[in-house]
Write an enzyme that holds these catalytic residues in place. Structure first.
Site, PDB file in Angstrom:
ATOM      1  N   LYS A 188      13.667 -11.335 -64.431  1.00 51.43           N
ATOM      2  CA  LYS A 188      14.985 -10.914 -64.916  1.00 51.43           C
ATOM      3  C   LYS A 188      16.069 -11.500 -64.011  1.00 51.43           C
ATOM      4  O   LYS A 188      17.099 -11.983 -64.480  1.00 51.43           O
ATOM      5  CB  LYS A 188      15.072  -9.388 -64.947  1.00 51.43           C
ATOM      6  CG  LYS A 188      14.230  -8.776 -66.076  1.00 51.43           C
ATOM      7  CD  LYS A 188      14.087  -7.265 -65.964  1.00 51.43           C
ATOM      8  CE  LYS A 188      13.142  -6.717 -67.038  1.00 51.43           C
ATOM      9  NZ  LYS A 188      12.820  -5.293 -66.876  1.00 51.43           N
ATOM     10  N   GLN A 220      13.728  -0.161 -63.032  1.00 49.88           N
ATOM     11  CA  GLN A 220      12.453  -0.656 -63.558  1.00 49.88           C
ATOM     12  C   GLN A 220      11.464   0.502 -63.698  1.00 49.88           C
ATOM     13  O   GLN A 220      11.228   1.249 -62.752  1.00 49.88           O
ATOM     14  CB  GLN A 220      11.896  -1.747 -62.625  1.00 49.88           C
ATOM     15  CG  GLN A 220      10.623  -2.398 -63.115  1.00 49.88           C
ATOM     16  CD  GLN A 220      10.801  -3.198 -64.408  1.00 49.88           C
ATOM     17  OE1 GLN A 220      11.784  -3.888 -64.594  1.00 49.88           O
ATOM     18  NE2 GLN A 220       9.843  -3.086 -65.309  1.00 49.88           N
ATOM     19  N   ASP A 263      19.901  -0.972 -70.323  1.00 49.36           N
ATOM     20  CA  ASP A 263      18.630  -0.778 -71.031  1.00 49.36           C
ATOM     21  C   ASP A 263      18.802   0.128 -72.254  1.00 49.36           C
ATOM     22  O   ASP A 263      17.883   0.271 -73.054  1.00 49.36           O
ATOM     23  CB  ASP A 263      17.592  -0.142 -70.094  1.00 49.36           C
ATOM     24  CG  ASP A 263      16.738  -1.191 -69.385  1.00 49.36           C
ATOM     25  OD1 ASP A 263      16.513  -2.253 -69.992  1.00 49.36           O
ATOM     26  OD2 ASP A 263      16.310  -0.932 -68.254  1.00 49.36           O
TER      27      ASP A 263
END
Ligand code: NDP
Length: 287
Positions: free
Chosen positions: A54, A98, A121
């Site tokens: 990422k 994460q 997200d």
């Protein structure tokens, strides 16, 4: 007949170029550089690879990235303090925590602590609610990547029978919600299956578009797929033979009309949509 391949890697490359152009324009106009802060708790090797990928993708698109790596034994309160700092940092536009988090951490509290305008997200309940109501701030990365894969490959969802296998908060549930929304990107007739579904094969055989996110290597066999169907494989399973999807690719490709490979299908699109959301977050906070 052998299915044609829906190439997620190529499409991701194309969209990343678009994002890099948009980012350069944004930075030239505002003097601000979009910035993603990634929080990786502990030292899970798989998560380390995801986060590294990422960050690399951010760099190539002209997006700054920061990495925070609290140790595996971090307490919920300590993590909340870090999120609070990032929420208040005007240089940080997007925050990515994460998953999965270690067991002692209250995942729900942490995800709810992320400022909704930095929630790239789209896991915060406010953002989920907005998605359900059809007025999203950010689209969740994997389902958004799949929508792009479908529509940019001219697979129409309007009126199609779509079966989503898996009902996780990250993939299956938001995927189904987006596909059922009114409008050209949705308008599908959606069925959601899970581990309690009866006669799964019968349901999946009714799908014009079959989207599978269950985390079981090669679970979907050729007998479960309608001839000519579009098959989207979200699964990423580590097996002794390497990375495998949830779909038995070798056999299903002989039945399906179009199919995504693993790797090189949904995975690169997920990261791409994270970049898109980071730029959107920067725009929202700079406006
Ligand atoms: P979860 O483990 O959170 O959810 C799995 C879902 O699959 C559950 O809803 C479960 O049902 C359902 N399921 C499990 N077994 C069966 C079965 N035998 N029949 C029908 N349904 C079943 O998974 P995620 O959604 O987080 O991830 C799914 C896969 O996608 C994983 O391989 C993951 O690595 C991958 N993934 C890939 C991404 C990418 O970018 N390519 C991004 C995110 C995930 P129930 O609810 O009843 O338990």
């Amino acid at each position: 007949m052998t299915a044609s391949i829906i190439d997620g890697k190529a499409l991701a490359g194309q969209i990343r170029e678009e994002i890099a152009r948009d980012t350069a324009e944004f930075t030239a106009a505002t003097g601000a550089t979009p910035c993603l802060a990634a929080v990786l708790v502990g030292d899970d090797p798989g998560s380390q690879v995801y986060v590294r990928n990422k960050q690399k993708a951010c760099g190539r698109a002209g997006i700054d990235s920061q990495l925070y790596t609290p140790p595996a034994n971090t307490a919920t309160e300590e993590l909340l303090a870090l999120i609070d700092r990032l929420n208040r940092d005007p240089k940080v536009h997007g925050i990515l925590v994460q998953l999965p988090l270690p067991d002692q951490i209250d995942e729900r509290r942490v995800l709810e602590a992320v400022d909704p305008v930095k929630d790239v997200d789209a896991f915060h309940p406010e953002n989920v609610g907005r998605i359900v109501q059809g007025r999203p701030r950010f689209l969740p990365c994997t389902p958004h990547g799949i929508l792009q894969l479908l529509h940019r490959n001219d697979v129409a969802t309007a009126g199609a029978n779509v079966v989503v296998v898996g009902r996780s908060d990250i993939v299956g549930k938001p995927m189904a919600i987006l596909l059922m929304q009114r409008g050209a990107q949705g308008d599908a007739t959606v069925t959601v299956c899970h581990s309690r579904t009866r006669n799964l094969a019968e349901v999946t055989r009714g799908a014009d578009i079959l989207i599978v996110a269950i985390g079981r290597a090669k679970f979907i066999t050729a007998e479960m797929v309608k001839p000519g169907a579009v098959v989207i494989d979200v699964g990423m399973n580590r097996t002794p033979e390497g990375l495998a999807g949830d779909v038995d690719f070798e056999h299903v490709k002989e039945v399906a009309g179009r199919i995504t490979p693993v790797p090189g299908g949904v995975g690169p699109m997920t990261i791409t949509m994270l970049l898109r959301n980071t730029l959107t977050a920067a725009r929202l906070q700079t406006a």
